[in-house]
Design a protein around this motif. Structure first.
Motif, PDB file in Angstrom:
ATOM      1  N   TRP A   1      10.493  -9.282   4.437  1.00  0.00           N
ATOM      2  CA  TRP A   1      11.219  -8.021   4.308  1.00  0.00           C
ATOM      3  C   TRP A   1      10.205  -6.898   4.128  1.00  0.00           C
ATOM      4  O   TRP A   1       9.227  -7.050   3.387  1.00  0.00           O
ATOM      5  CB  TRP A   1      12.159  -8.068   3.105  1.00  0.00           C
ATOM      6  N   VAL A   2      10.421  -5.781   4.807  1.00  0.00           N
ATOM      7  CA  VAL A   2       9.471  -4.669   4.748  1.00  0.00           C
ATOM      8  C   VAL A   2      10.192  -3.344   4.527  1.00  0.00           C
ATOM      9  O   VAL A   2      11.366  -3.197   4.851  1.00  0.00           O
ATOM     10  CB  VAL A   2       8.631  -4.579   6.051  1.00  0.00           C
ATOM     11  N   TRP A   3       9.461  -2.364   3.984  1.00  0.00           N
ATOM     12  CA  TRP A   3       9.952  -1.000   3.850  1.00  0.00           C
ATOM     13  C   TRP A   3       8.781  -0.090   3.505  1.00  0.00           C
ATOM     14  O   TRP A   3       7.680  -0.546   3.223  1.00  0.00           O
ATOM     15  CB  TRP A   3      11.044  -0.895   2.783  1.00  0.00           C
TER      16      TRP A   3
ATOM     17  N   THR B   1      14.945   1.575   3.180  1.00  0.00           N
ATOM     18  CA  THR B   1      15.802   0.420   2.962  1.00  0.00           C
ATOM     19  C   THR B   1      15.122  -0.836   3.498  1.00  0.00           C
ATOM     20  O   THR B   1      14.782  -0.899   4.679  1.00  0.00           O
ATOM     21  CB  THR B   1      17.164   0.599   3.657  1.00  0.00           C
ATOM     22  N   PRO B   2      14.897  -1.834   2.680  1.00  0.00           N
ATOM     23  CA  PRO B   2      14.245  -3.063   3.149  1.00  0.00           C
ATOM     24  C   PRO B   2      15.001  -3.713   4.307  1.00  0.00           C
ATOM     25  O   PRO B   2      16.234  -3.745   4.314  1.00  0.00           O
ATOM     26  CB  PRO B   2      14.276  -3.963   1.906  1.00  0.00           C
ATOM     27  N   TYR B   3      14.260  -4.191   5.291  1.00  0.00           N
ATOM     28  CA  TYR B   3      14.878  -4.940   6.390  1.00  0.00           C
ATOM     29  C   TYR B   3      14.007  -6.135   6.742  1.00  0.00           C
ATOM     30  O   TYR B   3      12.818  -6.155   6.460  1.00  0.00           O
ATOM     31  CB  TYR B   3      15.101  -4.050   7.617  1.00  0.00           C
TER      32      TYR B   3
ATOM     33  N   THR C   1       0.895  -1.163   0.000  1.00  0.00           N
ATOM     34  CA  THR C   1       0.000   0.000   0.000  1.00  0.00           C
ATOM     35  C   THR C   1       0.933   1.213   0.000  1.00  0.00           C
ATOM     36  O   THR C   1       1.542   1.500  -1.014  1.00  0.00           O
ATOM     37  CB  THR C   1      -0.937  -0.006   1.230  1.00  0.00           C
ATOM     38  N   VAL C   2       1.063   1.925   1.134  1.00  0.00           N
ATOM     39  CA  VAL C   2       2.121   2.925   1.269  1.00  0.00           C
ATOM     40  C   VAL C   2       3.389   2.273   1.793  1.00  0.00           C
ATOM     41  O   VAL C   2       4.478   2.819   1.701  1.00  0.00           O
ATOM     42  CB  VAL C   2       1.705   4.084   2.201  1.00  0.00           C
ATOM     43  N   HIS C   3       3.239   1.107   2.397  1.00  0.00           N
ATOM     44  CA  HIS C   3       4.380   0.289   2.818  1.00  0.00           C
ATOM     45  C   HIS C   3       4.298  -1.058   2.105  1.00  0.00           C
ATOM     46  O   HIS C   3       3.261  -1.448   1.585  1.00  0.00           O
ATOM     47  CB  HIS C   3       4.419   0.119   4.337  1.00  0.00           C
ATOM     48  N   THR C   4       5.415  -1.761   2.100  1.00  0.00           N
ATOM     49  CA  THR C   4       5.518  -2.990   1.308  1.00  0.00           C
ATOM     50  C   THR C   4       6.086  -4.122   2.142  1.00  0.00           C
ATOM     51  O   THR C   4       6.943  -3.910   3.000  1.00  0.00           O
ATOM     52  CB  THR C   4       6.426  -2.750   0.085  1.00  0.00           C
ATOM     53  N   ALA C   5       5.597  -5.339   1.868  1.00  0.00           N
ATOM     54  CA  ALA C   5       6.140  -6.544   2.488  1.00  0.00           C
ATOM     55  C   ALA C   5       6.406  -7.576   1.410  1.00  0.00           C
ATOM     56  O   ALA C   5       5.595  -7.765   0.501  1.00  0.00           O
ATOM     57  CB  ALA C   5       5.175  -7.101   3.532  1.00  0.00           C
TER      58      ALA C   5
END
Length: 206
Positions: free
Chosen positions: A102-104, A114-116, A89-93
């Protein structure tokens, strides 16, 4: 915002994204977020296009300074990681074949370009300390499904447990602890205890 990956061209009809047509590897997954899109390819690379204003594309590439990425760029952090599902959405998984998440992005629960990788073992250790029970903390919890909502995320594990992060204002995280009418934000995965007697295989978030 460039989320079509076709430069500044707009189209009301389906059309080919030439960038991927010219590659040897083929697209295997696609995902559309609020103002951005992602494409995972068969050589385990992830590409993004669209708005980077709110860390949406997960890249620190210098071309993201303009906030509009009109052609696909690689999300370098995710290189060589086999992705089996993407939600945004506004954030990604991103869910990997190994069961990692991994999310960002930018939201009430995440704020990073930065994905973590999320750590689900912390929740298991916290439950052990809170309940003073002999709960074995395993080396790795494998996630099998993910879902991304506006201000929350849900994760399903191979053992049938469901975890959540995000805002609890409307009960979307399924957690009753420390209820507050304006919402409590959980930034680390917490297990939904009310589902402990069920074996969950899929999750969805609005």
């Amino acid at each position: 915002h460039g989320q079509l990956g076709r430069g500044k061209k707009c189209s009301s009809d389906p059309c080919v994204v030439e960038f991927f047509k010219q590659m040897t590897a083929i697209p295997v997954l696609v995902c559309a977020g609020k103002e951005h899109c992602f494409v995972a390819t068969s050589d385990n690379k992830l590409y993004a296009m669209g708005s980077s204003k709110y860390f949406g594309i997960g890249s620190q590439n210098r071309r993201t300074i303009s906030h509009r990425i009109y052609e696909p760029i690689e999300v370098v952090t995710m290189r060589s990681i086999e992705i089996i599902k993407i939600q945004s959405t506004v954030h990604t998984a991103c869910l990997t074949k190994q069961g990692h998440v991994w999310v960002w992005g930018f939201s009430i629960c995440i704020s990073t370009n930065t994905p973590y990788k999320l750590n689900f073992n912390e929740e298991q250790q916290r439950s052990k300390n809170d309940n003073n029970k002999n709960i074995e903390v395993i080396d790795e919890i494998k996630i099998t499904d993910i879902a991304v909502g506006a201000n929350h995320m849900l994760f399903c594990s191979s053992s049938g447990k469901v975890y959540s992060i995000g805002n609890t204002k409307y009960g979307e995280c399924g957690i009753q602890d420390n209820y507050d009418p304006i919402g409590v934000v959980f930034k680390n995965p917490r297990i939904i205890k009310e589902l402990k007697d069920y074996f969950i295989v899929k999750v969805a978030a609005g």
